[in-house]
Design an enzyme around this catalytic site. Sequence first.
Site, short mmCIF file in Angstrom:
data_model
loop_
_atom_site.label_atom_id
_atom_site.label_comp_id
_atom_site.label_asym_id
_atom_site.label_seq_id
_atom_site.Cartn_x
_atom_site.Cartn_y
_atom_site.Cartn_z
N CYS A 167 77.53 63.58 -15.76
CA CYS A 167 76.73 64.00 -16.92
C CYS A 167 77.49 64.20 -18.05
O CYS A 167 77.02 64.37 -19.18
CB CYS A 167 75.73 65.24 -16.66
SG CYS A 167 74.79 65.20 -15.19
N HIS A 307 75.51 72.03 -23.40
CA HIS A 307 74.90 71.28 -22.27
C HIS A 307 73.79 71.68 -21.79
O HIS A 307 72.82 70.99 -21.38
CB HIS A 307 75.89 71.07 -21.23
CG HIS A 307 75.88 70.22 -20.05
ND1 HIS A 307 75.67 68.69 -20.27
CD2 HIS A 307 75.81 70.36 -18.74
CE1 HIS A 307 75.47 68.32 -19.22
NE2 HIS A 307 75.41 69.16 -18.13
N GLU A 318 78.49 78.30 -18.84
CA GLU A 318 78.72 77.60 -20.25
C GLU A 318 78.67 78.76 -21.16
O GLU A 318 79.55 78.83 -22.29
CB GLU A 318 77.96 76.51 -20.23
CG GLU A 318 77.89 75.83 -21.80
CD GLU A 318 77.05 74.69 -22.19
OE1 GLU A 318 77.50 73.62 -22.82
OE2 GLU A 318 76.18 74.67 -21.34
N LYS A 336 67.70 69.96 -24.26
CA LYS A 336 67.17 69.51 -22.96
C LYS A 336 66.14 70.30 -22.59
O LYS A 336 65.30 69.90 -21.63
CB LYS A 336 68.20 69.75 -21.88
CG LYS A 336 69.47 68.79 -21.86
CD LYS A 336 70.37 68.90 -20.65
CE LYS A 336 71.61 68.00 -20.58
NZ LYS A 336 72.33 68.28 -21.60
N HIS A 341 67.14 66.39 -18.82
CA HIS A 341 68.36 65.76 -18.58
C HIS A 341 68.60 64.42 -18.25
O HIS A 341 68.33 64.09 -17.01
CB HIS A 341 68.93 66.71 -17.39
CG HIS A 341 70.37 66.79 -17.39
ND1 HIS A 341 71.09 65.88 -17.99
CD2 HIS A 341 71.38 67.25 -16.36
CE1 HIS A 341 72.60 65.96 -17.70
NE2 HIS A 341 72.65 66.99 -16.60
N PHE A 400 79.05 66.41 -12.45
CA PHE A 400 79.52 66.61 -11.22
C PHE A 400 81.03 66.18 -11.19
O PHE A 400 81.38 65.14 -11.89
CB PHE A 400 78.70 65.94 -10.40
CG PHE A 400 77.22 66.24 -10.33
CD1 PHE A 400 76.84 67.43 -10.66
CD2 PHE A 400 76.43 65.36 -9.30
CE1 PHE A 400 75.73 68.06 -10.25
CE2 PHE A 400 75.09 66.03 -9.03
CZ PHE A 400 74.73 67.18 -9.66
#
Length: 412
Positions: A167, A307, A318, A336, A341, A400
């Site tokens: 991502c 993110h 985060e 998002k 996403h 990931f």
Amino acid sequence: MSHDRRGRGDIAISGIGLVTAAGIGVTANWQRVIAGTATAAQDAALAGLATDFSCRVPGFDGDALLGRRLAWRLDRFVQLAIVAAREAIADSGLDPAAWPGERVGVVVGNSLGGTETVERAHRTFYAGDPDDVSPLTVPMGMVNMVAGYVAMDCGARGPGLVTATACASGTTALGVARDLLLSGACDIVVAGGTESALTPATVTTLGRMGALSVRRSDPATASRPFDIDRDGFVAAEGAGMLVLERAGDARSRGARVHARIAGYAATADAHHATAPEPTGAGIERAVRLALADAALAPEDIDHVNAHGTSTPLNDVAEAGALHRVFGDRVAVTSTKGVTGHALAGAGAIEAAYTALALRDGVVPPTANLQRIDPRVEVDVVAGAARRGPLTAAVSTSMGFGGNNAALVITPA
């Protein structure tokens, strides 16, 4: 040996193209993102699944937008990228028929490739019809083909690369593109990210991992970054493509510049295959390194496009990292909440939104944020867009494998 990269020069964003659940084209996207109107909805292609909703691009017709002769050879993730790239190139004012193709590169972030194509071939093969499997399955499904087809479409004969950092892929692609320009390897780079993996097998897998929201009764409110009641992300598709040039070159040709990429950095958590390092140390280090690359201090930043996936683990980790770097003085948002996403496409899409925020002096709200998680100690914009001049911004991505990437973006 010194590897100090600070102050190496800014890169101009001279063209932007967007294809997301918020719309086809920059104008439609920006209007919906500023309004904070969510896009998640029931998805007929996912009927019967535990998570039967997504953020799919509305009204996308590859045949109409690209011509049937081209579209039938391309998986949807490539179609999205080409439509976005064409818009970005047109926006830049550059003419692919006249540009020096050998000096033009393409860098695109992608993670899962042509899942729709591969799943279709799998079904056909195991139905006992191997002779009906398309001979185009491999070139349609390969991750690298998105850069190849974008290059073919615009006559870019420089480096053609695909970055695959989950991502964070779209953000990584923009960082690699910046390095190609600063090294002198290219004069123009068409760069960004794309993903279209809203297939039953992929969505089922993400759901089995516990990554997705299960708010089936009200999908429009399912993507709720930083909210105490968040329960996972909403899978989306989309592409964001930018035209990048050295700032001096853009000025010389009188280009309209949206914003500039002033800094970039990437790090690895080295922690877990799918979970972020709990303290957010990896993304914190990426942000600090990107600031150093831009020769800016935390005090110079007043906006972060986070993110912000809407997952329980990501948002807290985060937010902790951002708080340690910036305190509570910057306006943080996660777009998002509107778009869902888009996986490998997300970083480039959000970099584009960050550039537009700087250009227009407006921070979009985080859609669906009703009650902020008390562990989130940053100033998250919610309810309505926040307007006012912005001096510099950061866009962050996490993926990931523990991949982290951050961009520092400054006004034109």
